[in-house]
Design an enzyme around this catalytic site. Structure first.
Site, PDB file in Angstrom:
ATOM      1  N   SER A 191       0.829  -1.207   0.000  1.00 31.78           N
ATOM      2  CA  SER A 191       0.000   0.000   0.000  1.00 31.78           C
ATOM      3  C   SER A 191       0.862   1.255   0.000  1.00 31.78           C
ATOM      4  CB  SER A 191      -0.934  -0.003   1.215  1.00 31.78           C
ATOM      5  OG  SER A 191      -0.194  -0.004   2.418  1.00 31.78           O
ATOM      6  N   ASN A 192       0.234   2.361  -0.334  1.00 29.35           N
ATOM      7  CA  ASN A 192       0.929   3.645  -0.399  1.00 29.35           C
ATOM      8  C   ASN A 192       1.384   4.097   0.988  1.00 29.35           C
ATOM      9  OD1 ASN A 192       0.823   6.877  -0.504  1.00 29.35           O
ATOM     10  ND2 ASN A 192       1.213   6.094  -2.548  1.00 29.35           N
ATOM     11  N   SER A 193       2.433   4.889   1.020  1.00 30.03           N
ATOM     12  CA  SER A 193       2.975   5.367   2.298  1.00 30.03           C
ATOM     13  C   SER A 193       1.956   6.175   3.093  1.00 30.03           C
ATOM     14  CB  SER A 193       4.227   6.218   2.050  1.00 30.03           C
ATOM     15  OG  SER A 193       3.912   7.370   1.275  1.00 30.03           O
TER      16      SER A 193
END
Length: 507
Positions: A191-193
């Site tokens: 997943s994105n930061s």
């Protein structure tokens, strides 16, 4: 500045932007400046007296433009695209001109009501479940947030407050601090930061669960984690699934995740920041599977849909859960129409109080481009990525890392990680195109994304030629290094034998 001067300055600025867009291919996509370059070019203090706009616009060209990374260049192939279009730019100009702060209906009825209209337009365009529309009976609806980061944080914080409320009712023996100390959230390590950051900001630990070689986060992975945490006395509250991961544009298994979440009373949010736009295409209809089961969803219009940053659509299955979590009313926020209609006060759906008239640029873009034009733009990006993929597969020096997905191609030179890093370093130094690398299972690879306001086939061809040329340099350098190593080895062996021979003669 009076209205007459504003007209002159505004027209000149529009001309400047139009010229910039028409000549953007002539600019290196990356700037040739060092950190701190601007500090020496500008005064240390603001001017005491006003300057004419002509001087200001000249300085935009002289000192600002040279320090820009050109995100709208079709030679930008890093990250994911940040969309723009002339209609959207005009919409932003009008938004800034009206300069309303639409935190409630009375503060600007058009601001709120146009957002309701365009969010329903968009939900129908993407063929989302009916309960996400404002126009259907029920508590669902959509809102325009600034970014995916904001939307995800709203979901995490709303899920947190709902969990605390429910636990206090079902376990009155527990204190609120005890409850909050046991909350836990989940997402994939792909997943994105911003997902991890949302956990930090919401004070909820975010477990990033490892996925398999297919890069897919599924229900069995989540269920195992939930069982482990429940055994420890923790309280699972939310799972963030991803539709189009940052690294490889992988798609989590929404249906199986939703089934696990529903059994465990866990909020399911879907981050579809990049790939959500593909829901508009019937050839990607399978992406809609499971969306009828999720609690909230976001995607960025500023990725694919020709609307410039910032503009993130977010839909809620039950907006009342967010309103209940965020509602803080003061007397100065009340108005006589409050609660008399189904029109939302969007201040209760978001983190800040104030909000921009973002719906205006969406509305103008949708009207001037049309649904078919938006779909055509999506398909163009996909076709250009396919063109790049074909060229890549025809060169035996490269290999695909994952299947091409939408406008993203993940690839690498065959060989060790250093070869990938060396290639990217040469390409970045030349500044003709811009890519970034990613990593999975200790393997480095390059991400080629179709970006820019108006990418064309010749832009893909230009990028591929640049990649091929720099790959030649990498291999030439390796060949030279190998030859040098062989020469050094032979020289050392010869010296060793010569020393032995001289030693024997001296005896």
């Amino acid at each position: 500045m009076d209205a007459k001067t504003f007209r002159e300055f505004g027209k000149a600025a529009i001309d400047y932007v139009a010229d910039y867009m028409e000549t953007i291919r002539e600019c290196d996509v990356l700037p040739s400046v060092e950190p701190g370059y601007l500090f020496d070019l500008l005064p240390k203090d603001m001017p005491e007296n006003p300057e004419d706009w002509q001087s200001v616009l000249k300085d935009v060209d002289r000192v600002i433009k040279p320090g820009m990374t050109h995100w709208q260049s079709p030679n930008m192939h890093a990250y994911y695209p940040t969309a723009s279009s002339f209609p959207s730019i005009v919409g932003d100009i009008l938004c800034n001109g009206f300069s309303v702060i639409g935190f409630s209906w009375i503060c600007s009825p058009a601001c709120t009501e146009l957002e309701v209209v365009v969010m329903d337009w968009l939900a129908k365009f993407l063929k989302l479940p009916q309960h996400f529309l404002h126009s259907t009976e029920g508590p669902g609806g959509g809102i325009i947030q600034g970014s995916a980061s904001e939307a995800i944080l709203v979901a995490v914080m709303a899920a947190r407050e709902q969990a605390v409320k429910n636990m206090k009712q079902s376990h009155p023996e527990m204190s609120e601090s005890d409850i909050r100390g046991k909350l836990i959230a989940y997402s994939s390590d792909q997943s994105n930061s911003c997902v991890e950051k949302a956990g930090v900001l919401a004070a909820v630990p975010m477990r990033l669960l490892s996925v398999g070689d297919d890069l897919i986060f599924n229900g069995s992975i989540l269920e195992k984690a939930i069982e482990e945490d429940k055994a420890k006395g923790l309280i699972p509250i939310i799972c963030i699934a991803t539709m189009g991961t940052t690294g490889t544009c992988a798609f989590d298994d929404i249906t199986s995740l939703a089934q696990v979440c529903n059994r465990n009373n866990v909020w399911l949010h879907v981050d579809a920041a990049y790939a959500g736009s593909a829901l508009a295409l019937d050839e990607f209809s399978e992406l809609r599977n499971g969306l009828e089961l999720v609690d909230s969803l976001n995607f960025n219009l500023h990725k694919f849909l020709m609307v410039n940053f910032d503009c993130t659509a977010m839909w809620l299955r039950d907006a009342n859960k967010v309103v209940d979590s965020f509602n803080v009313d003061r007397i100065y926020l009340k108005h006589k129409y409050e609660g008399q209609t189904q029109i939302p006060d969007f201040r209760h759906w978001q983190i800040p109080l104030g909000r921009r008239f973002r719906a205006l640029k969406v509305w103008i873009t949708f009207r001037t481009v049309g649904a078919e034009g938006l779909r055509a733009n999506l398909r163009k990006h996909i076709a250009l990525a396919e063109r790049f993929e074909k060229k890549l597969l025809a060169d035996p020096r490269f290999e695909m890392v994952t299947k091409r997905c939408l406008g993203l191609v993940c690839f690498r030179p065959k060989g060790d990680n250093k070869r990938t890093t060396d290639l990217l370093s040469l390409i970045t130094e030349r500044k003709k195109i811009y890519m970034i690398q990613a990593k999975h299972r200790d393997q480095h690879f390059l991400r080629f994304v179709v970006c820019g306001m108006d990418p064309k086939e010749e832009d893909v061809d230009f990028a591929w030629q640049e990649i091929q040329t720099q790959m030649d340099v990498v291999l030439d350098k390796k060949l030279v290094s190998a030859v040098k190593a062989d020469v050094n080895s032979i020289s050392q062996q010869f010296s060793k034998e010569l020393n032995i021979s001289n030693s024997e003669k001296s005896k």
